[in-house]
Write a protein that holds these residues in place. Structure first.
Motif, PDB file in Angstrom:
ATOM      1  N   ALA A 168       0.855  -1.191   0.000  1.00  0.00           N
ATOM      2  CA  ALA A 168       0.000   0.000   0.000  1.00  0.00           C
ATOM      3  C   ALA A 168       0.888   1.237   0.000  1.00  0.00           C
ATOM      4  O   ALA A 168       1.645   1.479   0.941  1.00  0.00           O
ATOM      5  CB  ALA A 168      -0.902  -0.011   1.229  1.00  0.00           C
ATOM      6  N   VAL A 169       0.794   2.006  -1.072  1.00  0.00           N
ATOM      7  CA  VAL A 169       1.694   3.150  -1.267  1.00  0.00           C
ATOM      8  C   VAL A 169       0.870   4.440  -1.224  1.00  0.00           C
ATOM      9  O   VAL A 169       0.027   4.671  -2.094  1.00  0.00           O
ATOM     10  CB  VAL A 169       2.404   3.034  -2.642  1.00  0.00           C
ATOM     11  N   ASP A 170       1.107   5.271  -0.207  1.00  0.00           N
ATOM     12  CA  ASP A 170       0.326   6.516  -0.129  1.00  0.00           C
ATOM     13  C   ASP A 170       1.026   7.679  -0.840  1.00  0.00           C
ATOM     14  O   ASP A 170       0.534   8.804  -0.822  1.00  0.00           O
ATOM     15  CB  ASP A 170      -0.034   6.870   1.324  1.00  0.00           C
ATOM     16  N   VAL A 220      -0.164  -0.674  -4.863  1.00  0.00           N
ATOM     17  CA  VAL A 220      -1.484  -0.053  -5.015  1.00  0.00           C
ATOM     18  C   VAL A 220      -1.492   1.334  -4.385  1.00  0.00           C
ATOM     19  O   VAL A 220      -0.959   1.545  -3.301  1.00  0.00           O
ATOM     20  CB  VAL A 220      -2.610  -0.922  -4.390  1.00  0.00           C
ATOM     21  N   HIS A 221      -2.095   2.277  -5.123  1.00  0.00           N
ATOM     22  CA  HIS A 221      -2.424   3.574  -4.526  1.00  0.00           C
ATOM     23  C   HIS A 221      -3.917   3.814  -4.737  1.00  0.00           C
ATOM     24  O   HIS A 221      -4.432   3.626  -5.838  1.00  0.00           O
ATOM     25  CB  HIS A 221      -1.628   4.720  -5.146  1.00  0.00           C
ATOM     26  N   VAL A 222      -4.587   4.215  -3.670  1.00  0.00           N
ATOM     27  CA  VAL A 222      -6.018   4.472  -3.763  1.00  0.00           C
ATOM     28  C   VAL A 222      -6.256   5.985  -3.755  1.00  0.00           C
ATOM     29  O   VAL A 222      -5.833   6.682  -2.829  1.00  0.00           O
ATOM     30  CB  VAL A 222      -6.791   3.834  -2.583  1.00  0.00           C
ATOM     31  N   PRO A 279      -9.428   3.973   0.945  1.00  0.00           N
ATOM     32  CA  PRO A 279      -8.204   3.168   0.935  1.00  0.00           C
ATOM     33  C   PRO A 279      -8.316   1.770   1.561  1.00  0.00           C
ATOM     34  O   PRO A 279      -8.004   0.778   0.895  1.00  0.00           O
ATOM     35  CB  PRO A 279      -7.203   4.048   1.685  1.00  0.00           C
ATOM     36  N   ILE A 300       2.007  -2.497   4.757  1.00  0.00           N
ATOM     37  CA  ILE A 300       1.393  -1.176   4.905  1.00  0.00           C
ATOM     38  C   ILE A 300       2.105  -0.383   5.993  1.00  0.00           C
ATOM     39  O   ILE A 300       2.597  -0.966   6.970  1.00  0.00           O
ATOM     40  CB  ILE A 300      -0.119  -1.372   5.221  1.00  0.00           C
ATOM     41  N   GLY A 301       2.186   0.919   5.812  1.00  0.00           N
ATOM     42  CA  GLY A 301       2.846   1.767   6.804  1.00  0.00           C
ATOM     43  C   GLY A 301       1.953   2.007   8.016  1.00  0.00           C
ATOM     44  O   GLY A 301       0.728   1.943   7.915  1.00  0.00           O
ATOM     45  N   HIS A 335       1.798   4.646  11.511  1.00  0.00           N
ATOM     46  CA  HIS A 335       2.336   5.668  12.410  1.00  0.00           C
ATOM     47  C   HIS A 335       2.035   5.198  13.821  1.00  0.00           C
ATOM     48  O   HIS A 335       1.053   4.514  14.045  1.00  0.00           O
ATOM     49  CB  HIS A 335       1.635   7.008  12.174  1.00  0.00           C
ATOM     50  N   HIS A 389       0.267   5.852  16.214  1.00  0.00           N
ATOM     51  CA  HIS A 389      -0.833   6.689  16.704  1.00  0.00           C
ATOM     52  C   HIS A 389      -0.975   6.558  18.213  1.00  0.00           C
ATOM     53  O   HIS A 389      -0.905   5.474  18.758  1.00  0.00           O
ATOM     54  CB  HIS A 389      -2.154   6.260  16.062  1.00  0.00           C
ATOM     55  N   THR A 434      -5.222   3.600   8.662  1.00  0.00           N
ATOM     56  CA  THR A 434      -5.517   2.765   7.499  1.00  0.00           C
ATOM     57  C   THR A 434      -5.080   1.327   7.789  1.00  0.00           C
ATOM     58  O   THR A 434      -5.789   0.370   7.455  1.00  0.00           O
ATOM     59  CB  THR A 434      -4.775   3.311   6.263  1.00  0.00           C
TER      60      THR A 434
HETATM   61  P1  AMP Z   1      -2.336   6.275   7.893  1.00  0.00           P
HETATM   62  O1  AMP Z   1      -1.727   5.900   9.227  1.00  0.00           O
HETATM   63  O2  AMP Z   1      -3.820   6.131   7.870  1.00  0.00           O
HETATM   64  O3  AMP Z   1      -1.847   7.602   7.403  1.00  0.00           O
HETATM   65  O4  AMP Z   1      -1.813   5.185   6.818  1.00  0.00           O
HETATM   66  C1  AMP Z   1      -0.466   4.931   6.648  1.00  0.00           C
HETATM   67  C2  AMP Z   1      -0.225   3.835   5.619  1.00  0.00           C
HETATM   68  O5  AMP Z   1      -1.433   3.383   5.002  1.00  0.00           O
HETATM   69  C3  AMP Z   1       0.641   4.337   4.490  1.00  0.00           C
HETATM   70  O6  AMP Z   1       2.028   4.215   4.820  1.00  0.00           O
HETATM   71  C4  AMP Z   1       0.242   3.418   3.346  1.00  0.00           C
HETATM   72  O7  AMP Z   1       0.936   2.184   3.450  1.00  0.00           O
HETATM   73  C5  AMP Z   1      -1.239   3.179   3.611  1.00  0.00           C
HETATM   74  N1  AMP Z   1      -2.110   4.139   2.900  1.00  0.00           N
HETATM   75  C6  AMP Z   1      -2.735   5.231   3.402  1.00  0.00           C
HETATM   76  N2  AMP Z   1      -3.461   5.861   2.467  1.00  0.00           N
HETATM   77  C7  AMP Z   1      -3.283   5.159   1.323  1.00  0.00           C
HETATM   78  C8  AMP Z   1      -3.758   5.312  -0.019  1.00  0.00           C
HETATM   79  N3  AMP Z   1      -4.570   6.319  -0.371  1.00  0.00           N
HETATM   80  N4  AMP Z   1      -3.393   4.395  -0.941  1.00  0.00           N
HETATM   81  C9  AMP Z   1      -2.560   3.371  -0.593  1.00  0.00           C
HETATM   82  N5  AMP Z   1      -2.087   3.179   0.642  1.00  0.00           N
HETATM   83  C10 AMP Z   1      -2.433   4.059   1.595  1.00  0.00           C
END
Ligand code: AMP
Length: 145
Positions: free
Chosen positions: A8-10, A36-38, A91, A109-110, A112, A114, A124
């Protein structure tokens, strides 16, 4: 080691770290990755005439931009064009559904770190994890307050 890994690539600066980890996890490296990017839908509110914004043009621009960015990343890693996916929607469910459709054995998937009230909003990664039918690896990409 995994054979078919959905990453998952943001498209943020964190993406490289997530991709690097996925390369290490995949049996045979980058050739086993699918990226994938959404693209999230542009909020309907902006379609109001008073803003004079053409929402579908804006949406298409966002899709084109994401496709180009993904192609660039894919080219650097010599990932097949068939393995690059730019889709529109929310996403987490889109990532989960695509992993199912492609028969992936892992999602990378990344995440943080939180804390506090942000936990309530959910990341996500957590949303992808819930209901996922394959392994999900989260890559720590930095702390949030
Ligand atoms: P978040 O903590 O919700 O900001 O999500 C972090 C991780 O979710 C990112 O490092 C990506 O791996 C994945 N992610 C978030 N938004 C997207 C997106 N629009 N498309 C693909 N992967 C996403």
């Amino acid at each position: 080691m995994y054979n078919n890994v959905l990453v998952a690539v943001d498209l943020s600066n964190d993406s490289q770290k997530v991709i690097d980890t996925a390369v290490r996890m995949a049996k045979g490296g980058a050739s086993k990755l699918q990226l994938v990017h959404v693209v999230e839908p542009v909020a309907a509110a902006y379609s109001m005439d008073i803003y004079a914004v053409n929402v579908s043009e804006l949406q298409q621009e966002a899709i084109n931009y994401a496709e180009q960015r993904l192609e660039k990343i894919g080219a650097e890693l010599e990932i097949d064009g068939d393995h690059l996916h730019t889709i529109m929607g929310a996403p987490a469910p889109e990532i989960r559904n695509l992993a199912n459709e492609l028969g992936c054995d892992a999602i990378v998937i990344g995440s943080h770190g939180h804390s506090g009230w942000k936990i309530l909003l959910g990341s996500t990664a957590i949303k992808v994890l819930h209901g996922s039918t394959c392994d999900v690896l989260t890559v720590h990409v930095g702390d949030d307050e």
